[in-house]
Design a protein around this motif. Sequence first.
Motif, short mmCIF file in Angstrom:
data_model
loop_
_atom_site.label_atom_id
_atom_site.label_comp_id
_atom_site.label_asym_id
_atom_site.label_seq_id
_atom_site.Cartn_x
_atom_site.Cartn_y
_atom_site.Cartn_z
N GLU A 53 0.83 -1.21 0.00
CA GLU A 53 0.00 0.00 0.00
C GLU A 53 0.86 1.26 0.00
OE1 GLU A 53 -2.98 0.12 3.00
OE2 GLU A 53 -3.76 -1.89 2.55
N ILE A 54 1.93 1.24 0.77
CA ILE A 54 2.84 2.39 0.81
C ILE A 54 3.47 2.59 -0.56
CG2 ILE A 54 4.95 3.29 1.84
CD1 ILE A 54 4.22 1.48 4.33
N GLN A 55 3.92 1.51 -1.17
CA GLN A 55 4.51 1.60 -2.51
C GLN A 55 3.55 2.20 -3.51
OE1 GLN A 55 6.22 -2.55 -3.07
NE2 GLN A 55 7.78 -1.31 -4.08
N VAL A 56 2.32 1.71 -3.51
CA VAL A 56 1.31 2.19 -4.47
C VAL A 56 1.08 3.68 -4.29
CG1 VAL A 56 -1.13 2.07 -5.09
CG2 VAL A 56 0.18 -0.04 -4.76
N SER A 57 0.96 4.13 -3.04
CA SER A 57 0.71 5.54 -2.76
C SER A 57 1.88 6.42 -3.19
CB SER A 57 0.44 5.73 -1.27
OG SER A 57 0.23 7.10 -0.97
N LEU A 58 3.09 5.99 -2.85
CA LEU A 58 4.26 6.78 -3.24
C LEU A 58 4.42 6.81 -4.76
CD1 LEU A 58 6.81 5.58 -0.52
CD2 LEU A 58 5.69 7.81 -0.62
N SER A 59 4.23 5.65 -5.40
CA SER A 59 4.37 5.58 -6.86
C SER A 59 3.35 6.48 -7.55
CB SER A 59 4.20 4.14 -7.33
OG SER A 59 5.22 3.31 -6.80
N ALA A 60 2.13 6.56 -7.00
CA ALA A 60 1.09 7.41 -7.58
C ALA A 60 1.49 8.88 -7.52
CB ALA A 60 -0.23 7.19 -6.84
N ASN A 61 2.40 9.20 -6.63
CA ASN A 61 2.90 10.58 -6.52
C ASN A 61 4.24 10.76 -7.22
OD1 ASN A 61 1.20 12.41 -4.45
ND2 ASN A 61 1.01 10.25 -3.86
N GLY A 62 4.58 9.82 -8.08
CA GLY A 62 5.78 9.95 -8.90
C GLY A 62 7.08 9.62 -8.20
N ILE A 63 7.00 8.91 -7.07
CA ILE A 63 8.22 8.57 -6.31
C ILE A 63 8.58 7.12 -6.59
CG2 ILE A 63 9.21 8.35 -4.00
CD1 ILE A 63 7.12 10.50 -3.12
N ARG A 64 9.83 6.89 -7.00
CA ARG A 64 10.30 5.53 -7.25
C ARG A 64 10.55 4.82 -5.93
NH1 ARG A 64 15.24 5.19 -9.31
NH2 ARG A 64 15.78 7.29 -8.64
N THR A 65 10.14 3.57 -5.86
CA THR A 65 10.28 2.81 -4.63
C THR A 65 10.81 1.41 -4.90
OG1 THR A 65 8.04 1.91 -4.70
CG2 THR A 65 8.34 4.02 -3.56
#
Length: 311
Positions: free
Chosen positions: A284-296
């Motif tokens: 869930e954290i990955q999905v949220s960060l990725s949706a904001n353009g942050i590579r994880t």
Amino acid sequence: MSANQTSTEVAARAPGKVNLFLSVGAVREDGYHEVATAYQAVSLYEDVYASHASDFAVTFEGKINTDSVPTDGSNLAIKAARLLARKTGYRGGVHLRIEKNVPVAGGMGGGSADAAATLVACDALWGTGLGREELVRLAAKLGADVPFALVGGTALGTGRGERLSPALATGQFTWVFALADQGLSTPAVYAKLDEHREKHALDISPAREVPSVDNDVLQALRAGDTIMLANALHNDMQVAALQMQPGLADVIELGERSGALAGIVSGSGPTVAFLAEDSDAALEIQVSLSANGIRTVRATGPASGARLLTD
């Protein structure tokens, strides 16, 4: 990735790391800082493939941008190979092909992992037969984080971080790492921390001569208690990293709003490490960060130290 160990090529793997706790003391006479840290190796690895050559050379592959990584004698893996050759009297060279998965200049010890894996790979390729303890002593000459990349697991580091003692950790911890587009120089972050401390000397406590790791960290690790560990995470260098890259504060806030138990700058940064309650929360954290353009990337710890890769 794994590779066959043959007479012409040897493969070794070493892990990246996260600093669960990092206390930075005053500047020493030699210009370095006394530190006390709790390291945890994570399942994000550097793979080094070593083959015989007349000289020393390194090339890179993988998804990590290595444009800023030197390929001359200043490269830490090349330094490791040359140090081993000098120590053992080996007269040849080596070509190092490194598959990078740890961010460059991200505070996760990628270069140190390259050096640790190189020591293990070259020792096997050249048949120099140094034991693990001797390799760790060599590693300490290369940099503060290199011995830990050899040892892996979870450990306490003192001195510059190179003096290690094992720390008992039970269970598994799940991490999400938010990657930055631009790295940070570790010496520059230390310098910024010194500047911050001097500027705010009247408002903050002076740096301890002999820093130590809080007992709460050790208790959390022994208990395998993720929530307790989240509450104990600490990094003295974070204030400096945030001054140099203010946007990291927004990343930490976003990750914690997205379900992370805690977010912390990893080492000297700028990678941000988020401790997740479990693998579902990490996704869930990955999905949220990725949706904001942050590579994880996601990883677990503790992970094994440097070792040979064989079928």
